[in-house]
Design a protein around this motif. Structure first.
Motif, mmCIF file in Angstrom:
data_model
loop_
_atom_site.group_PDB
_atom_site.id
_atom_site.type_symbol
_atom_site.label_atom_id
_atom_site.label_comp_id
_atom_site.label_asym_id
_atom_site.label_seq_id
_atom_site.Cartn_x
_atom_site.Cartn_y
_atom_site.Cartn_z
ATOM 1 N N ASP A 261 28.592 -31.620 22.675
ATOM 2 C CA ASP A 261 29.566 -31.954 21.814
ATOM 3 C C ASP A 261 30.095 -33.379 21.796
ATOM 4 O OD1 ASP A 261 29.714 -29.343 21.102
ATOM 5 O OD2 ASP A 261 31.564 -28.748 22.488
ATOM 6 N N CYS A 262 29.966 -33.893 23.046
ATOM 7 C CA CYS A 262 30.256 -35.486 23.016
ATOM 8 C C CYS A 262 29.327 -36.218 22.241
ATOM 9 C CB CYS A 262 30.378 -35.713 24.547
ATOM 10 S SG CYS A 262 31.714 -34.745 25.217
ATOM 11 N N CYS A 263 27.925 -35.785 22.626
ATOM 12 C CA CYS A 263 26.872 -36.614 21.942
ATOM 13 C C CYS A 263 26.983 -36.534 20.418
ATOM 14 C CB CYS A 263 25.463 -35.825 22.255
ATOM 15 S SG CYS A 263 25.302 -36.139 24.197
ATOM 16 N N ALA A 264 27.667 -35.390 20.076
ATOM 17 C CA ALA A 264 27.546 -35.239 18.435
ATOM 18 C C ALA A 264 28.541 -36.531 17.878
ATOM 19 C CB ALA A 264 28.036 -33.911 18.184
ATOM 20 N N GLN A 265 29.340 -36.870 18.576
ATOM 21 C CA GLN A 265 30.256 -37.883 18.376
ATOM 22 C C GLN A 265 29.631 -39.604 18.318
ATOM 23 O OE1 GLN A 265 32.724 -37.458 16.667
ATOM 24 N NE2 GLN A 265 33.550 -35.302 17.128
ATOM 25 N N LEU A 266 28.518 -39.520 18.887
ATOM 26 C CA LEU A 266 27.945 -40.937 18.954
ATOM 27 C C LEU A 266 27.652 -41.480 17.778
ATOM 28 C CD1 LEU A 266 25.600 -40.138 22.218
ATOM 29 C CD2 LEU A 266 27.883 -41.706 21.941
ATOM 30 N N ALA A 267 28.109 -42.539 17.224
ATOM 31 C CA ALA A 267 27.771 -43.561 16.200
ATOM 32 C C ALA A 267 26.565 -44.248 16.334
ATOM 33 C CB ALA A 267 28.995 -44.288 15.658
ATOM 34 N N PRO A 268 26.069 -44.489 15.266
ATOM 35 C CA PRO A 268 24.722 -45.607 15.381
ATOM 36 C C PRO A 268 25.141 -46.941 15.878
ATOM 37 C CG PRO A 268 24.625 -44.528 13.172
ATOM 38 C CD PRO A 268 26.156 -44.068 13.792
ATOM 39 N N GLY A 269 24.588 -47.265 16.935
ATOM 40 C CA GLY A 269 24.521 -48.445 17.567
ATOM 41 C C GLY A 269 25.225 -48.139 18.909
ATOM 42 N N GLN A 270 25.679 -46.987 19.203
ATOM 43 C CA GLN A 270 26.487 -46.607 20.464
ATOM 44 C C GLN A 270 25.214 -46.362 21.561
ATOM 45 O OE1 GLN A 270 29.997 -43.884 19.217
ATOM 46 N NE2 GLN A 270 30.411 -44.306 21.506
ATOM 47 N N THR A 271 25.614 -46.226 22.740
ATOM 48 C CA THR A 271 24.422 -46.038 23.679
ATOM 49 C C THR A 271 25.168 -44.574 24.714
ATOM 50 O OG1 THR A 271 25.725 -47.608 25.220
ATOM 51 C CG2 THR A 271 23.837 -48.224 24.039
ATOM 52 N N VAL A 272 23.891 -43.953 25.135
ATOM 53 C CA VAL A 272 24.086 -42.840 26.044
ATOM 54 C C VAL A 272 23.181 -43.119 27.312
ATOM 55 C CG1 VAL A 272 22.565 -41.621 24.634
ATOM 56 C CG2 VAL A 272 24.060 -40.363 26.022
ATOM 57 N N ARG A 273 23.636 -42.555 28.475
ATOM 58 C CA ARG A 273 22.986 -42.587 29.647
ATOM 59 C C ARG A 273 22.731 -41.285 29.846
ATOM 60 N NH1 ARG A 273 21.631 -46.795 33.197
ATOM 61 N NH2 ARG A 273 22.940 -48.418 31.881
#
Length: 276
Positions: A261-273
């Motif tokens: 659910d949280c990943c679905a809120q990531l916008a282009p340019g953001q980062t995830v680890r």
């Protein structure tokens, strides 16, 4: 009661809990990308959590209420719009969603739910298969269902999307052995950037190449929400709500279900680890 769409923004779709249990028929579940936020929006206006809502990507939606109605907005907070609280929209008034402050997808619930015709038991738009209603366009008139008595409901908060780096839990996938130990370390120690090619099907991530240690190709096998698939480019793809039912590239890991659910809120340019 109806809502008239005056401007749809970049992408607005109708979403509910999707079409579970149909993968054997080749039909994906689809449904809201951020399920927790969609459920909260429904609870705030006294709807069942499975009522259909509007999923608004990157703001820009403008609608007119043709009769007075309660609404609630959750997910990505938008400028100029009341957030996470029931809001009365009088008959003939408009509601505009500005640019999200953080996050990507906002959820607009209307008391009574969006009552477009269901397809295979769901009102969700599946962008990959084309099932369900088309993405909204200016001039669309959306029927709203009849609401029953306002129930006593649990409106426990859902965390707002982050504007910074997101850290999520990942578990080994069924094809983890296709990758050497150093590749798994790379997966877990890299800040992966979300690219502009991402959509409801999945997040396309950019970073170091995740090279395979095995040659050959897989027979197509079942895919689920949260699967972290590695195509020949070595750049991972994290599957979201409209993911394909099957796929032929190795799955190195699975993101914990609640974290998707949280990943679905990531916008282009953001980062995830990814935390193992």
């Amino acid at each position: 009661m109806t809502l008239t769409v005056l401007a749809p923004g970049p992408l607005t779709t109708v979403q509910d809990l999707g079409r579970p249990g149909r993968a054997a028929e080749g039909i994906g579940r689809s449904g809201a990308c951020d399920r927790a936020s969609a459920a909260l929006a429904n609870r705030l206006v006294g709807n069942p959590v499975g009522a259909a809502v509007l999923e608004v990507t990157a703001g820009g939606l403008l609608v007119r209420a043709d009769a007075g109605v309660w609404v609630a907005l959750t997910g990505a907070r938008c400028t100029g719009t009341p957030y996470a609280s029931p809001t009365w929209v009088p008959a003939g008034s408009t509601l505009r969603l500005g640019t999200p402050v953080s996050g990507l997808r906002s959820y607009l619930a209307v008391r009574g739910g969006i009552a477009v015709d269901p397809v295979l038991g769901s009102r969700s738009t599946d962008l990959l298969s084309g099932l369900g209603p088309a993405p909204l366009a200016a001039g669309d008139v959306l029927p709203v269902g009849t609401a029953g008595p306002w129930p006593g409901v649990d409106v426990a908060a859902v965390a707002e999307p982050t504007a910074g780096e997101l850290v999520v839990a990942v578990r080994p996938g069924p094809r983890a052995d296709w990758f050497a130990d150093d590749v798994h370390r790379t997966l877990a120690t890299t800040s992966w950037s979300v690219t502009g090619d991402s959509n409801r099907v999945g997040l396309r991530l950019a970073g170091p190449e995740l090279a395979r240690q095995r040659d050959g190709e897989l027979a197509s096998e079942g895919m689920v929400r949260g699967a972290l698939q590695v195509p020949p480019s070595g750049q991972p793809v994290l599957f979201l709500a409209d993911h394909p039912v099957t796929g032929g590239y190795p799955v190195i890991g699975y993101v914990a279900d609640a974290d998707v659910d949280c990943c679905a809120q990531l916008a282009p340019g953001q980062t995830v680890r990814f935390r193992r």
